[in-house]
Enzyme design. Structure first.
Site, PDB file in Angstrom:
ATOM      1  N   SER A  88       0.840  -1.196   0.000  1.00 12.87           N
ATOM      2  CA  SER A  88       0.000   0.000   0.000  1.00 12.87           C
ATOM      3  C   SER A  88       0.882   1.255   0.000  1.00 12.87           C
ATOM      4  O   SER A  88       1.605   1.506  -0.954  1.00 12.87           O
ATOM      5  CB  SER A  88      -0.972  -0.025   1.185  1.00 12.87           C
ATOM      6  OG  SER A  88      -1.933   1.004   1.074  1.00 12.87           O
ATOM      7  N   HIS A 191      -8.695   0.808  -0.192  1.00 17.63           N
ATOM      8  CA  HIS A 191      -8.558  -0.239  -1.214  1.00 17.63           C
ATOM      9  C   HIS A 191      -9.907  -0.928  -1.504  1.00 17.63           C
ATOM     10  O   HIS A 191      -9.975  -2.144  -1.618  1.00 17.63           O
ATOM     11  CB  HIS A 191      -7.497  -1.263  -0.801  1.00 17.63           C
ATOM     12  CG  HIS A 191      -6.138  -0.665  -0.660  1.00 17.63           C
ATOM     13  ND1 HIS A 191      -5.415  -0.192  -1.744  1.00 17.63           N
ATOM     14  CD2 HIS A 191      -5.377  -0.420   0.442  1.00 17.63           C
ATOM     15  CE1 HIS A 191      -4.267   0.301  -1.309  1.00 17.63           C
ATOM     16  NE2 HIS A 191      -4.225   0.189   0.006  1.00 17.63           N
TER      17      HIS A 191
END
Length: 288
Positions: A88, A191
């Site tokens: 991430s 996400h």
């Protein structure tokens, strides 16, 4: 031997990160302070756990500390990695390491990313343990359709993301099928489809930058494959609302000759995930 650096994301933050690094890189610390309008050292060393958990602060702190950790590792060892990957937010440090942007540009981009993600509708995330990915998709479709798979971290460890009320009832949704369902200390449905507006605005923001193609191999969270020669902005834009395909990313890197992974930054979260992925791979392919 293939040296692979992996960079953690928000889950590895904690008060006190960077304590030993800030005195080593005073010029970069001053650059960070000028962008943030506050002391990065004060944020990392003196902020409360609650303040540091604000995604705007977490992303900033983790980017700076991971980037300085990388520079420190290269200075100590004299070796640049052969490939890099980040989980991430960690992907931004991987791209910094690969020369896609300099330290200051990366920080500016991360600051805006954190702002946009913080402005997204309130949500949450939870780790689901012991349930296969296909079954998780089935259960969510049937019983929690507003929740998405967000992070495919390791075999049997999947993070899901969605509205806070839906996340709060996931223990009942999965019932005995899950070994555990653990809510994560985050303020958004990262996400997932709920980040689509933030991703679109972030893409517009990135258009003002000219990002270079990576000079070493960088694995994308979105594709679980190396960045090509196209503009990295597209993958970074998509990453905000797409699952982090960490298991596939590491499996891809395990095909390198004699892969040696080194986690750069606070904690050992990714080291543990790599070990799990490697173990499963060996179990499925005993001769690998």
């Amino acid at each position: 031997m293939t040296l692979i650096h992996v960079f953690p994301g928000q889950g590895s933050h904690r008060p006190g990160i960077g304590r030993d690094l800030f005195p080593k890189f005073p010029h970069l610390v001053r650059q960070a302070d000028s962008v943030l309008g506050r002391s990065i050292a004060d944020l990392c060393l003196n902020a409360s756990a609650q303040e540091l958990t604000d995604t705007r602060n977490t992303q900033t702190a983790m980017y700076v500390v991971n980037a300085l950790s990388y520079l420190d590792a290269v200075r100590e060892t004299g070796r640049v990695p052969d490939a890099v990957a980040g989980h991430s937010l960690g992907e931004y440090v991987a791209l910094f390491a690969a020369g896609t942007f300099d330290f200051l540009t990366g920080l500016e981009i991360v600051v805006r990313r954190g702002e946009l993600m913080a402005q997204a509708p309130e949500g949450g995330m939870a780790a689901v343990m012991g349930v296969a990915e296909d079954r998780i998709h089935e259960i969510l479709a049937e019983r929690a359709p507003a929740v998405d798979v967000a992070n495919l971290n390791a075999p049997g460890q999947t993070v899901v993301s969605g509205p806070r009320d839906d996340i709060a009832r996931l223990k009942d949704v999965f019932g005995s099928e899950a070994k555990a369902v653990v809510a994560l200390n985050v303020g958004g449905a990262f996400h997932s489809r709920h980040m689509a507006d933030a991703a679109a605005e972030f893409g517009t923001f990135l258009a003002q930058y000219r990002l270079a193609s990576p000079r070493i191999e960088v694995i994308s969270n979105v594709t679980a494959r190396p960045y090509g020669t196209d503009d990295p902005a597209d993958l970074l834009t998509r990453q905000i609302a797409s699952p982090v395909r960490w298991t596939e990313s590491i499996a891809h890197l395990l095909d390198r000759p004699e892969p040696e992974f080194r986690e750069i930054g606070p904690g050992q979260v990714l080291t543990g995930l790599v070990a799990q992925i490697r173990t499963q791979r060996r179990a499925l392919s005993p001769t690998a």
